[in-house]
Design a protein around this motif. Structure first.
Motif, PDB file in Angstrom:
ATOM      1  N   TYR A   1      15.293  -1.948  37.175  1.00 43.86           N
ATOM      2  CA  TYR A   1      14.639  -2.727  38.225  1.00 43.86           C
ATOM      3  C   TYR A   1      13.544  -3.565  37.590  1.00 43.86           C
TER       4      TYR A   1
ATOM      5  N   SER B   1      10.409  -6.725  38.696  1.00 43.30           N
ATOM      6  CA  SER B   1       9.727  -7.495  39.715  1.00 43.30           C
ATOM      7  C   SER B   1      10.073  -8.971  39.549  1.00 43.30           C
TER       8      SER B   1
ATOM      9  N   ARG C   1      12.967   2.531  41.136  1.00 38.86           N
ATOM     10  CA  ARG C   1      12.712   1.443  42.078  1.00 38.86           C
ATOM     11  C   ARG C   1      11.303   1.505  42.662  1.00 38.86           C
ATOM     12  N   LYS C   2      10.807   2.722  42.927  1.00 41.61           N
ATOM     13  CA  LYS C   2       9.464   2.865  43.494  1.00 41.61           C
ATOM     14  C   LYS C   2       8.411   2.310  42.537  1.00 41.61           C
TER      15      LYS C   2
ATOM     16  N   ALA D   1       8.907  -0.047  40.292  1.00 42.41           N
ATOM     17  CA  ALA D   1       9.065  -1.506  40.292  1.00 42.41           C
ATOM     18  C   ALA D   1       8.424  -2.113  41.536  1.00 42.41           C
ATOM     19  N   ASP D   2       8.624  -1.470  42.693  1.00 48.98           N
ATOM     20  CA  ASP D   2       8.011  -1.955  43.933  1.00 48.98           C
ATOM     21  C   ASP D   2       6.483  -1.887  43.855  1.00 48.98           C
ATOM     22  N   ALA D   3       5.958  -0.788  43.314  1.00 51.66           N
ATOM     23  CA  ALA D   3       4.503  -0.646  43.177  1.00 51.66           C
ATOM     24  C   ALA D   3       3.945  -1.711  42.242  1.00 51.66           C
ATOM     25  N   HIS D   4       4.654  -1.998  41.167  1.00 55.87           N
ATOM     26  CA  HIS D   4       4.216  -3.033  40.219  1.00 55.87           C
ATOM     27  C   HIS D   4       4.225  -4.400  40.902  1.00 55.87           C
ATOM     28  N   ASP D   5       5.262  -4.673  41.673  1.00 60.34           N
ATOM     29  CA  ASP D   5       5.360  -5.941  42.387  1.00 60.34           C
ATOM     30  C   ASP D   5       4.231  -6.086  43.404  1.00 60.34           C
ATOM     31  N   GLN D   6       3.915  -5.006  44.126  1.00 65.88           N
ATOM     32  CA  GLN D   6       2.829  -5.049  45.101  1.00 65.88           C
ATOM     33  C   GLN D   6       1.485  -5.263  44.413  1.00 65.88           C
TER      34      GLN D   6
ATOM     35  N   GLU E   1       1.317  -8.882  43.494  1.00 67.03           N
ATOM     36  CA  GLU E   1       1.113  -9.700  44.701  1.00 67.03           C
ATOM     37  C   GLU E   1      -0.352  -9.671  45.125  1.00 67.03           C
TER      38      GLU E   1
END
Length: 88
Positions: free
Chosen positions: A7, A9, A20-21, A23-28, A31
């Motif tokens: 995964y 970002s 995935r979690k 990757a999502d935390a890194h993306d957030q 952001e």
């Protein structure tokens, strides 16, 4: 042959994650840093965009500490003195 799912970002194409979690935390985090950078550049006269970006990433990575400090717990900022995260 093994298959591995990776995964990443959309904001950071170079960093990959197996979870995935994460990757999502890194993306957030990225952001939040992006929005913070815009706010700092707009409201702090003379602040260089690169410096604002570095500060924003630092604040986003340590958002729980800053959130505690903003909730009337300034002593929480002492947690930043301990090198728990060496950065990315």
């Amino acid at each position: 042959m093994a298959v591995e799912i990776l995964y990443r970002s959309t904001r950071d194409l170079e960093t990959t994650f197996l979870d995935r979690k994460l990757a999502d935390a890194h993306d957030q985090m990225l952001e939040l840093a992006e929005v913070l950078t815009q706010v700092l550049v707009k409201h702090v006269p003379g602040l260089d965009e690169n410096l604002a970006e570095e500060a924003s990433i630092f604040m986003a990575k340590n958002r729980t500490v800053f959130a505690a400090a903003f909730k009337n717990n300034a002593a929480a900022l002492a947690d930043l003195d301990t090198p728990a995260d060496s950065g990315e």
